[in-house]
Design an enzyme around this catalytic site. Sequence first.
Site, PDB file in Angstrom:
ATOM      1  CE1 TYR A  86      -4.340  -2.051   4.668  1.00 35.20           C
ATOM      2  CE2 TYR A  86      -3.675   0.198   4.146  1.00 35.20           C
ATOM      3  CZ  TYR A  86      -4.062  -1.095   3.611  1.00 35.20           C
ATOM      4  OH  TYR A  86      -4.223  -1.348   2.555  1.00 35.20           O
TER       5      TYR A  86
ATOM      6  CB  SER B 172      -0.737   0.021   1.306  1.00 33.10           C
ATOM      7  OG  SER B 172      -1.542   1.145   1.465  1.00 33.10           O
TER       8      SER B 172
END
Length: 335
Positions: A152, A127
């Site tokens: 995350y 990501s």
Amino acid sequence: MKILVTGSAGFIGSALALRLLERGDSVIGVDNLNEYYDVRLKEARLKRTLTFPHYVDVRLDIADGPGLAEVFETYRPQRVIHLAAQAGVRYSLTNPMAYIHSNLVGFANILECCRHHGIEHLVYASSSSVYGANTRLPFSVHANVDHPLSLYAATKKANELMAHTYSHLYALPTTGLRFFTVYGPWGRPDMALFKFTRTILDGKPIQVFNHGRHRRDFTYIDDIVEGVVRVLDRIPAGDPNWSGVDPNPASSAAPYRVYNIGNSQPVELLDYIRVLEACLGRKAQIELLPLQPGDVPDTFADVTDLMRDTGYRPQTPVSVGVARFVEWYRDFYGV
């Protein structure tokens, strides 16, 4: 080829599985259809792939190590595309263990199964959030990413480190893909475009964080899928020029690579909303709010390495991508 795709009912996973099936690959789709967002949308995505005879639908949580090992043993995939994960930056602030369960334990299970079943190539989703506190733009895969701003992001950085270890120890070819703000038809309801569209059509005010000064490298779903397929077909080898004296984070002496996949055209959030307003034919009521914990102000992908190695770069402008999303949304929800 026979390819195992995790997260096959997800936004990117379902689009990717469809693309692979259409080009003639066999796909083993693994998804647990959890309730992080509307399961009916996930089931609707799956209907597109279930019509293909060379698609196998497996309902399984990737954190179930023995169950996942049985899937690998039964179907014997050649390559793996790992997209299943607990997504969302803000959700990680209140539900951290969901990220440990899926993104760390689940990924470790994927690596172990790839190791023990002779997988030719593991491609996995990282990501843009791994860039964290970095402020040098555009974000380069050669930059340091040791300062994540959310759990995350930390789990995605951990995935890259775990993958490198398996590439080094077991010669498992791995490629990590840092996705930049993916959007488009069949998208996730927890993401900005989906939420803004629903809220504007309901006649309610939308919440716009960082007072709308966010810049995001919005990347259209078809561009992401094309990038994943290009990378899947290019199995990495060790970089003969890699040096531990001046280590390149994007490669290794092991068969390991990391790439950005982004549009390289950052758009300010207020401009993105103006495009959406034009597509909907409605003005948004906007509630401006401060920057939220875990968020970064700007994202901007340097895709030089992706272009060099695959000859591809995303290019769909937001005016086209948002219009396609709105058309899909109106059709899917009968608006």
